[in-house]
Scaffold this motif. Structure first.
Motif, PDB file in Angstrom:
ATOM      1  N   ARG A  47       0.815  -1.301  -0.088  1.00 14.61           N
ATOM      2  CA  ARG A  47      -0.224  -0.020   0.039  1.00 14.61           C
ATOM      3  C   ARG A  47       0.746   1.240  -0.003  1.00 14.61           C
ATOM      4  NH1 ARG A  47      -3.443  -1.734   4.669  1.00 14.61           N
ATOM      5  NH2 ARG A  47      -4.238  -3.591   3.968  1.00 14.61           N
ATOM      6  N   GLU A  48       1.924   1.398   0.972  1.00 11.95           N
ATOM      7  CA  GLU A  48       2.673   2.501   0.856  1.00 11.95           C
ATOM      8  C   GLU A  48       3.432   2.709  -0.502  1.00 11.95           C
ATOM      9  OE1 GLU A  48       3.325   0.088   3.341  1.00 11.95           O
ATOM     10  OE2 GLU A  48       2.174   0.989   4.935  1.00 11.95           O
TER      11      GLU A  48
ATOM     12  N   ALA B 130       0.993   4.007  -2.984  1.00 13.03           N
ATOM     13  CA  ALA B 130       0.730   5.486  -2.686  1.00 13.03           C
ATOM     14  C   ALA B 130       1.916   6.391  -3.189  1.00 13.03           C
ATOM     15  CB  ALA B 130       0.620   5.872  -1.067  1.00 13.03           C
ATOM     16  N   GLN B 131       3.195   5.844  -3.389  1.00 11.32           N
ATOM     17  CA  GLN B 131       4.184   6.320  -3.871  1.00 11.32           C
ATOM     18  C   GLN B 131       4.438   6.138  -5.290  1.00 11.32           C
ATOM     19  OE1 GLN B 131       5.878   9.021  -1.875  1.00 11.32           O
ATOM     20  NE2 GLN B 131       4.257   8.673  -0.436  1.00 11.32           N
TER      21      GLN B 131
END
Length: 127
Positions: free
Chosen positions: A3-4, A7-8
């Motif tokens: 997920r991180e 997001a990036q």
């Protein structure tokens, strides 16, 4: 962690990462989790089957003991039949433990001996 990274994603792509890399990694992670679960299920099934096998072997062992007693009672006076019964219980040897067989020491016992040994059944010779 995926997920991180998602997001990036724009930052990673602007720095040269392939736009499909995160999707491919997510797919590979999903397949890995499926493989882990299949392994766990296989292990649970194996443990259950081993327990069932031990129970069946114990039952067979008890039935053979009963049969041995019945044969000895019924034919105890007939030396020829009792000799044949004792001969049926002969097992080729010498026996090797599973550790010795795995280490390559010795030959495995004959097929009948394997069945008897797996069940823990040994018919004592008549004296």
């Amino acid at each position: 962690m995926p997920r991180e990274a998602t997001a990036q994603k724009e930052l990673f792509v602007s720095r040269g990462m392939s736009p499909t890399l995160l999707d491919a990694l997510a797919g590979a992670l999903g397949e890995f989790e499926k493989t882990l679960e299949a392994s766990r299920e296989g292990r649970r099934t194996h443990v259950g089957a081993s327990a069932d096998l031990k129970a069946v072997a114990a039952e067979i062992k008890e039935q053979v003991r009963v049969l041995d007693g019945l044969v000895r009672f019924r034919f105890g006076e007939n030396a020829e039949l009792m000799g044949a019964w004792a001969s049926a219980g002969n097992v080729l040897g010498p026996f090797r433990s599973q550790v010795q067989l795995a280490a390559g020491q010795g030959e495995p016992p004959g097929e009948g001996a394997e069945r008897r040994e797996a069940c823990g059944v040994m018919v004592a010779p008549i004296s």
